[in-house]
Design a protein around this motif. Structure first.
Motif, mmCIF file in Angstrom:
data_model
loop_
_atom_site.group_PDB
_atom_site.id
_atom_site.type_symbol
_atom_site.label_atom_id
_atom_site.label_comp_id
_atom_site.label_asym_id
_atom_site.label_seq_id
_atom_site.Cartn_x
_atom_site.Cartn_y
_atom_site.Cartn_z
ATOM 1 N N GLY A 142 35.376 47.511 45.155
ATOM 2 C CA GLY A 142 35.231 46.589 46.274
ATOM 3 C C GLY A 142 35.920 47.115 47.509
ATOM 4 N N SER A 170 37.231 46.901 29.602
ATOM 5 C CA SER A 170 36.916 46.542 30.987
ATOM 6 C C SER A 170 37.038 47.767 31.883
ATOM 7 C CB SER A 170 37.840 45.429 31.481
ATOM 8 O OG SER A 170 39.177 45.886 31.467
ATOM 9 N N GLU A 221 28.275 42.659 44.909
ATOM 10 C CA GLU A 221 27.956 42.537 43.491
ATOM 11 C C GLU A 221 29.110 41.878 42.718
ATOM 12 O OE1 GLU A 221 27.375 46.044 40.602
ATOM 13 O OE2 GLU A 221 26.086 46.439 42.333
ATOM 14 N N GLY A 222 30.326 42.262 43.063
ATOM 15 C CA GLY A 222 31.486 41.801 42.305
ATOM 16 C C GLY A 222 32.158 40.597 42.920
ATOM 17 N N ARG A 223 31.477 39.895 43.833
ATOM 18 C CA ARG A 223 32.139 38.800 44.562
ATOM 19 C C ARG A 223 32.567 37.691 43.605
ATOM 20 N NH1 ARG A 223 26.747 38.449 45.197
ATOM 21 N NH2 ARG A 223 25.721 36.412 45.087
ATOM 22 N N ARG A 224 33.674 37.049 43.930
ATOM 23 C CA ARG A 224 34.196 35.992 43.059
ATOM 24 C C ARG A 224 34.012 34.648 43.725
ATOM 25 N NH1 ARG A 224 39.830 37.885 40.496
ATOM 26 N NH2 ARG A 224 39.210 39.978 39.835
ATOM 27 N N TYR A 225 33.582 33.670 42.945
ATOM 28 C CA TYR A 225 33.412 32.334 43.509
ATOM 29 C C TYR A 225 34.769 31.675 43.670
ATOM 30 C CZ TYR A 225 28.564 33.223 43.108
ATOM 31 O OH TYR A 225 27.346 33.797 43.278
ATOM 32 N N VAL A 226 34.889 30.992 44.783
ATOM 33 C CA VAL A 226 36.127 30.315 45.115
ATOM 34 C C VAL A 226 36.315 29.151 44.156
ATOM 35 C CG1 VAL A 226 37.260 28.964 46.922
ATOM 36 C CG2 VAL A 226 35.945 31.035 47.511
ATOM 37 N N GLU A 227 37.532 28.913 43.738
ATOM 38 C CA GLU A 227 37.776 27.837 42.780
ATOM 39 C C GLU A 227 37.285 26.507 43.335
ATOM 40 O OE1 GLU A 227 41.393 26.950 39.642
ATOM 41 O OE2 GLU A 227 41.481 28.605 41.074
ATOM 42 N N ALA A 284 37.838 46.818 39.011
ATOM 43 C CA ALA A 284 36.903 46.304 40.001
ATOM 44 C C ALA A 284 36.708 47.301 41.131
ATOM 45 C CB ALA A 284 37.417 44.984 40.563
ATOM 46 N N ARG A 331 28.608 26.946 41.567
ATOM 47 C CA ARG A 331 28.250 28.264 41.036
ATOM 48 C C ARG A 331 26.741 28.384 40.942
ATOM 49 N NH1 ARG A 331 33.428 30.569 39.060
ATOM 50 N NH2 ARG A 331 34.709 29.145 40.264
ATOM 51 N N SER A 359 34.226 25.699 43.970
ATOM 52 C CA SER A 359 32.917 25.801 44.629
ATOM 53 C C SER A 359 31.799 25.664 43.599
ATOM 54 C CB SER A 359 32.777 27.143 45.352
ATOM 55 O OG SER A 359 32.277 28.133 44.474
#
Lengths: 207, 207
Positions: free
Chosen positions: B172, B167, B192-198, B170, B202, B200
């Protein structure tokens, strides 16, 4: 935190004035990358500076011999002494090429907060230099701050009955600066010390 | 210009990275004011650092012994190696207390401009560490700049067929920073690296 000698070096570098922890780390790793002989030469210069650095026996400027280059130079005007706080100030004034007289380095300024009084400065030695009457003019070039002003005022009073021309460097706007950025004290001094243009009318002298 | 050893010291100090002529002068005169034993101790630490500083035989981190504290610590997770450019990066990551594995210090990054190629980094030694199969995960933590990215890409390709989890840290927005001050590349990476909120919805996976 690093292990061993690298951290020791970072700690020592971090004690230098103006060197923060990040710079200390940067300098330390830079040193590790340098050829060993360069690092040794640096260490040697540091190690010897206290023992080898000398101060002129006459004016207390940094010197390589008993007296400094300026005091030894017979072409300099022996009748004027410019009084400064530190050797750095000598270098700054020499750069202007405006002054061809001698210097006297006080070794600081009067500063009650730092417990520094007139007896901690090379004032007695200045009086000795004035004793034979060769010097006829004194320029007080201490710093334009509280301590420098206090020192200049002290010296003015001390010397005023000796028949010398005594002057203080002009305060005013720094050349190349913007008037709007000048602080109010500097701007006030610039007004106070304004010079009349040649040929212009002058104010009536105050009675 | 000063005379003799003081100027030598100013010259040497002025060579240090991030130390300009004014700072060099300030540090030099500060040193002249320090107790002789403090200046000697500083000179000694500098003088000995190249000879005494050691690098860990396993990971090339700064070390006091044959191997560094981290490599000797049996409580660290022996299955993960975080690959960094410099020892400074190890210190920075250790400060986060987020990582309990081992490190591998490359000794820089691939930089054709500086004539630095893969063979100038400790890459062969990294491959040796991977040989016995203990390590199952590699975190590439080279700098988020051109050289660091090139190095990470090179290593990814080199290691990708070895069955390891690989890996990259990250990219940001820096925490505590203002979005409006982020440069466009950083802001682009943050999108680009945004994380989806738990919990939510997809986006549909691309086919």
């Amino acid at each position: 935190m690093y292990e061993g000698p690298v951290q020791d070096l970072i700690d020592e570098l971090g004690r230098l004035p103006g060197v923060g922890p990040k710079s200390a780390q940067r300098i330390a790793f830079w040193m590790l990358d340098q050829p060993a002989e360069d690092v040794q030469r640096f260490a040697q210069v540091v190690s010897e500076v206290k023992a080898r650095a000398r101060f002129c026996a006459v004016c207390f400027n940094v010197s390589q011999e008993e007296t400094c280059r300026i005091c030894r130079d017979a072409r300099r005007d022996q009748t004027v002494i410019c009084v400064v706080e530190e050797s750095k100030d000598v270098v700054a004034i020499e750069r202007t090429r405006e002054f061809r007289g001698l210097y006297h380095v006080l070794g600081g300024a009067i500063s009650p907060i730092d417990g520094k009084g007139p007896s901690d400065l090379h004032i007695r030695e200045l009086l000795t230099r004035l004793a034979d009457g060769t010097v006829t003019e004194i320029i007080l070039a201490t710093d334009p701050n509280t301590e420098g002003e206090a020192t200049a005022t002290y010296l003015s009073r001390l010397l005023k009955d000796m028949g010398l021309q005594i002057s203080r460097l002009a305060s005013g706007l720094p050349v190349g600066g913007d008037l709007e950025y000048a602080d109010e004290v500097t701007l006030g001094r610039a007004f106070e010390g304004r010079r009349y243009v040649e040929g212009s009318a002058r104010p009536a002298p105050r009675v």
